[in-house]
Structures are given as C-alpha cells and as structure tokens.
Design an enzyme around this catalytic site. Structure first.
Site, short mmCIF file in Angstrom:
data_model
loop_
_atom_site.label_atom_id
_atom_site.label_comp_id
_atom_site.label_asym_id
_atom_site.label_seq_id
_atom_site.Cartn_x
_atom_site.Cartn_y
_atom_site.Cartn_z
N HIS A 61 1.49 5.75 4.57
CA HIS A 61 0.25 6.12 3.74
C HIS A 61 0.02 4.96 2.86
O HIS A 61 0.91 4.52 2.24
CB HIS A 61 0.54 7.77 3.25
N ASP A 62 -1.25 4.74 2.71
CA ASP A 62 -1.89 3.96 1.56
C ASP A 62 -1.38 2.52 1.81
O ASP A 62 -1.49 1.68 0.76
CB ASP A 62 -1.39 4.28 0.25
N GLY B 147 5.42 3.72 1.83
CA GLY B 147 4.06 4.09 1.38
C GLY B 147 3.73 3.02 0.44
O GLY B 147 4.39 2.22 -0.18
#
Length: 263
Positions: A119-120, A137
C-alpha cells in the site's frame, strides 16, 4: 474491446478500445482499463484499480487488493498504473490507504514475477523491479531505478533515480540517486555508470556525480561534514542539487558509505 465469455467482467467496469481479457480473468467494479491493454488468464483486477493504455497484466497477478495494514478501515482508495506498465506472473499490487489514497506505478515500469508492491508505494517511470522483490508500505522507487531480484525493502524507504540495487538485498535505508548499492548491511559500491550511459548521461555529468559521492561516501564518515564540503568545494550542477536534496530530506537515513575490508 474483446473479452472471453469465460472471463468475469463486472458491468460497472470501464474498458477502453481494443482491451483483451483472456478466459478466467476477473475484472471487478469501479475498475478503469485503458486502450490496448491485455489482461491474461487468471489475473484478478480488483475494485479501485486504474490501468492505463498498452499495459500487460500476466497470469495470476492480483491488482488492487486491500492494503495489508491494520489501520485500514475499508476506505475507498486506488491503485493507478500509468501507460505501458507490465506486471508479470503472480505479482500482487495493493491499493493505498487514507495516508495517500493510492498506490502509484509510473509509465513503462516493469514488475517481474512474484513481486509484491504494498500500500501507498510510489514507483516512478521506467523503473525495473526484478523477480520476487517485496516492498513494504510507503516505499518510493525513483525513475529508471533497478531493484535486483529477491530484495526486501523496509517501509518508507526511498530509492533514488537511476540507482541500482543488487539482488538478494535487505534495503533498510535510503539509497540516493545514481549509485550502485549491495553487500550486507547495504552499502554504496560505486556509481551506476552503465545505467547512466544507457540513459543519456555524458561523461562530464557522470564525473560530476562521482565527485559528489567521492566526498559523501568515500572521504567522510560524517554526513554533515561531507555536505558542507560538497557545498563549498564543488561547482553548481543539477546532479549536485539533486543528490543534496535527497540527502537533506532523508528520514530513514542513508545507506553506508564505501568501506574496504580489513583482512
């Protein structure tokens, strides 16, 4: 647009011209796929995915899965793949969280088989992520950087433009632009001269980069003193500015400088 009757395509998905979706692929709702993109058999495109033009998603890849982050509470977030991205077999690319809203993969990025993009993460154009690389992340990969296979990258680490990371590496610290990095713990091993030449850097630019890193990673153990010497002794250049901007904004800290082995 052409997709097999054996593919599962949600009626709310938006497909561009000449999109090919092979049998047993799955495309969920709230998905946008650009022109001339190919989705292979058994690939899964989950809600919140945005795929650009002329992308290739190979068998078993899962794009847009929910973040593996305990803070994630189901908020609507995205994965964005720009034009020309290739995602090879069994890769996983997770959506963003509320922190940034999306995971981003830039134009013409190649992500090889079995890699994980958490994520991200933010991967800039032309980067290459080799087989079985695992990113935590909020990792940032600069444009035209290369990450060797089976490397693992700690959350919030930044990898600079045109850098090269050797295979099987644990990347716990930031890797500045234009360098090669390898060993354990990860350390500076020189300038990525081959990659720079392939991307149009002339000899003068490469020598300016070498001058900066000779001070930063070879002559000094103390980053503060190295920065002061670089600013005082080296002429102005875009390469110098880019390196110093990266160093001065590092949060994780930099990889180690060059050290000779004492036998």
């Amino acid at each position: 647009m052409s997709f097999s009757p054996l593919a599962l395509v949600h009626p709310d998905a938006s497909l561009g011209n000449n999109v090919r979706i092979e049998p047993f692929a799955s495309v969920g709702e709230n998905v946008i796929i650009g022109d001339n993109t190919w989705i292979a058999s058994h690939a899964i495109i989950m809600p919140g995915t945005r795929i650009g033009n002329a992308c290739k998603i190979y068998p078993g890849a899962v794009i847009g899965g929910a973040p593996q982050d305990l803070k994630y509470e189901g908020e609507e977030t995205l994965v964005q793949l720009e034009d020309g991205v290739t995602v090879r077999e069994y890769c996983t690319v997770n959506r963003g969280t509320a922190a940034t809203g999306k995971t981003f993969i830039g134009k013409n990025v190649l992500i090889m088989a079995y890699s994980h993009v958490a994520h991200d993460c933010y991967i800039e154009r032309g980067a290459v992520v080799a087989n079985a690389v695992h990113m935590a992340g909020h990792v940032s990969i600069g444009h035209h950087a290369i990450v060797g296979g089976m490397s693992a990258i700690h959350q919030f680490v930044r990898v600079g433009d045109f850098s090269f990371i050797g295979g099987g590496t644990l990347v716990r610290k930031d890797v500045p632009p234009f360098v090669k990095a390898a060993r354990e713990p990860l350390a500076y091993t020189g300038i990525n001269s081959v990659g720079l030449k392939r991307n149009g850097f002339d000899l003068e630019a490469i020598n300016r980069i070498k001058d900066v890193y000779r001070i930063l990673f070879v002559r000094h153990d103390n980053i503060k003193y190295a920065i002061a010497e670089i600013e005082a002794s080296l002429p102005e250049s875009s390469e110098k500015d880019q390196i110093l901007e990266f160093v001065n904004t590092s949060i994780r800290g930099l990889i180690r400088g060059f050290k000779t082995t004492v036998v």
